[in-house]
Scaffold this active site. Structure first.
Site, PDB file in Angstrom:
ATOM      1  CG  ASP A 394      23.643 -10.118  19.155  1.00 32.61           C
ATOM      2  OD1 ASP A 394      22.545 -10.777  19.324  1.00 32.61           O
ATOM      3  OD2 ASP A 394      24.771 -10.530  19.066  1.00 32.61           O
ATOM      4  CE1 TYR A 399      28.711 -11.383  23.518  1.00 38.47           C
ATOM      5  CE2 TYR A 399      27.630  -9.704  22.426  1.00 38.47           C
ATOM      6  CZ  TYR A 399      28.363 -11.086  22.091  1.00 38.47           C
ATOM      7  OH  TYR A 399      27.493 -12.165  21.184  1.00 38.47           O
ATOM      8  CD  GLN A 506       8.985 -14.723  17.450  1.00 31.61           C
ATOM      9  OE1 GLN A 506       9.187 -13.581  16.054  1.00 31.61           O
ATOM     10  NE2 GLN A 506       8.289 -15.396  17.817  1.00 31.61           N
TER      11      GLN A 506
END
Length: 623
Positions: A394, A399, A506
């Protein structure tokens, strides 16, 4: 320590032995395997020619089945080459292998001399450690057991191929090929049911009963399962005909869904049956049977080692085994099949709404890629995690302002098809045009052509309906395979669920750990009712749980570390995926070991007392 073995196979009887030896070694080392086969160039057409690609794919599929049965990560590679030694060396280098594991054929005739010469060439020219397995001429027990196991792997390869076919049909929303399914049924009737099972009963089982009565109950159960196999094959035949006889696409797809579940149950049945036989009966036979017994068993199983079906179904069956879905679909179908058969030892799986299975324990990356000094260790840790089965990674464009995605891209280079890759889009980039630009930039940094799951990082100014449209546009364009959300509370999830196309979501990635249990009140039950998994970020509270005295005392009494206890608590839930972040190899191994220590009901009840669930609604927490 060796982490990646290249195992060349030549299609001879010795290949069966070398696969078993290599898988055993990889299991002990915690290594992965690339099975390799070099095919001589005969100058003819290659596309699905059974004499070339078909037999090769069967050989490699059976080797993969043997590895998957013990939970050893594996892949296959084959090339056309008249210089096998050079091809082996090039394959090992291209795949980043750190050892070549191959058989020594000795000097038994011209073929043996040629292969021995290739072995010497590899030893002298590879620049890698080469382990030469001393196969020699196997004794009758080893030959017979190798054939029985090889026939088991043939069945496993056929069932994997069928599940790939059904999964591909579901993804394409089109009925599977009836001829291909009838070919597999023809194989099941004529090989395991009509040939393999009777030979086992007449020769192996009868001989063992003659030598000892200790295993009669186990043999009785296996023979009952042989009878049950006939019934299950008949049920599968009915399911195939229901698909073939459907009058419209909707009916055909409904029948396909039912058939897929039946095939999965049949695969589970056979894995249990083969496991019982290989773990109990074959070792018992080795203990009690005589050399003469094994000679007769070996002769019986050698009478028809290659099932040939004849006609159109034979061609279609071998073509189906030969086909290996490539690129973005291959690893998805394969992992679905692995999880459905329960063969990924020790690696708990979570089923996504799409039907795909992903590891319940993945790897987070928040904070990685921001310091040059730690870059090498971070990359090495991510790659080690992939090798140990933590395939879900992930990350996010946020980031490190893209630096983390760049680091992840470097870590997964050469391993892309082994990874379930997740990234997240900024809320202000969640519009139709901005999302495509943001996704394209993420793909460029990650060095890939698609994401497996793309998440909205948190709710923002763009209407959710437009965000769903943007996600679906990326799916249609092949840039992402599926989409989800992050940091959405129950009200926001309900709004998404009501939006056009919103039910394709999902997953929802949220803050969730022993000290952040607010979602237990409403969000987790709401998602569970709708089959939406929860991805738990900061599952160890960014390390703070490691210093929690209550958790430390609990973990010590149960032989765990605090991190393992915190992760095991999350892993006890069938619809939760934990994504701890670490850049330290020793911490990675510690996290991975949480899968080996599931918590029982008493332990979970104690953790509920130590870290009580909420007694009322709690606003969704974020870090």
């Amino acid at each position: 320590m060796y982490r990646h073995l290249l195992v060349p196979l030549d299609g001879t009887e010795l290949s069966i032995q070398v696969v078993g030896s290599a898988v055993g070694m990889a299991l002990a080392l915690g290594a992965r395997i690339t099975f390799f086969h070099a095919v001589a160039d005969h100058g003819g057409p290659q596309d699905y020619d059974y004499g070339l690609s078909g037999r090769t794919r069967e050989l490699l599929s059976k080797a993969e089945a043997a590895a998957r049965a013990l939970g050893v990560p594996c892949e296959s590679l084959w090339v056309v080459s008249d210089k096998p030694a050079r091809a082996i060396i090039e394959a090992a280098r291209s795949k980043g292998c750190d050892m070549i594991f191959m058989a020594s054929h000795g000097h038994r005739g011209k073929l043996g001399m040629a292969l021995a010469s290739d072995t010497l060439t590899v030893l002298m020219g590879s620049g890698l450690p080469v382990l030469v397995s001393a196969t020699g001429e196997p004794k009758p027990p080893a030959r017979a057991i190798a054939i029985i196991r090889d026939e088991h792997r043939s069945l496993a390869a056929a069932l994997h191929a069928w599940m790939q076919l059904l999964a591909a049909a579901r993804l394409d929303n089109s009925p599977p090929e009836s001829l291909a399914m009838r070919a597999i049924l023809h194989y099941l009737r004529h090989f395991p049911v009509a040939l393999h099972h009777p030979k086992e009963e007449l020769h192996l089982f009868r001989k063992l009963r003659e030598r000892t009565s200790t295993f009669d109950a186990e043999l009785d159960e296996l023979e009952r399962q042989h009878v049950r196999d006939r019934v299950l094959v008949a049920e599968l035949e009915a399911g195939v005909e229901a698909v073939a006889g459907a009058h419209d696409t909707a009916s055909a797809m409904a029948a396909t869904d039912e058939l897929e579940e039946s095939v999965k149950r049949y695969a589970d049945f056979h894995w249990e049956h083969m496991g019982r036989e290989e773990a109990v009966i074959l070792p018992a036979a080795q203990q009690y049977l005589t050399e003469e017994d094994w000679e007769s068993i070996n002769d019986a199983f050698l009478e028809d080692p290659q099932i040939r079906l004849g006609g159109e179904t034979d061609i279609e069956f071998h073509h189906l085994i030969a086909r290996c879905p490539a690129g973005r679909r291959r690893h998805r179908l394969l992992n679905t099949a692995i999880a459905a058969c329960g063969t990924l030892a020790g690696m708990k799986q979570v089923r996504m709404p799409s039907g795909e299975f992903v590891p319940a324990l993945g790897q987070g990356t928040w904070g990685m890629g921001e310091k040059r000094a730690s870059r090498g260790q971070e990359i090495a840790t991510l790659r080690a995690g992939i090798e140990q089965g933590l395939r879900l990674i992930d990350t996010a464009e946020m980031y490190g302002d893209g630096a983390t995605e760049s680091l992840v891209g470097e870590a997964i280079a050469g391993l892309r098809d082994d990874v379930f890759l997740v990234s997240k889009v900024y809320p202000h980039n969640a519009s139709r045009k901005a999302m495509r630009d943001a996704c394209t930039a993420s793909l460029r940094r990650l060095g890939t052509d698609r994401l497996d799951l793309y998440l909205l990082h948190w709710a923002g100014p763009v209407p959710i309906e437009e965000t769903v449209e943007a996600f679906e546009s990326l799916v249609q364009g092949g840039l992402i395979r599926s989409w989800g959300v992050s940091n959405l509370d129950t009200a926001a999830m309900a709004e998404l669920w009501a939006a056009p196309g919103g039910r394709a979501v999902q997953a929802n990635q949220v803050l969730y750990n022993l000290t952040r249990r607010g979602i237990d009140w409403d969000l987790l039950p709401w998602q569970r009712e709708r089959g939406i998994p929860t991805m738990a970020y900061c599952p160890i509270e960014q390390g703070r749980l490691l210093r929690n005295r209550k958790l430390a005392d609990f973990a010590k009494r149960r032989g765990l570390t605090p991190a393992q206890a915190a992760l095991a608590w999350l892993l006890a839930r069938d619809d939760v995926i934990a994504i701890p972040k670490t850049a330290r190899p020793e911490r990675l191994a510690e996290n991975r070991a949480a899968l080996d220590h599931p918590l029982d009901a008493d332990a979970l009840a104690e953790l509920d007392r130590l870290f009580p669930p909420p007694s009322g609604p709690v606003p969704l927490e974020m870090i």
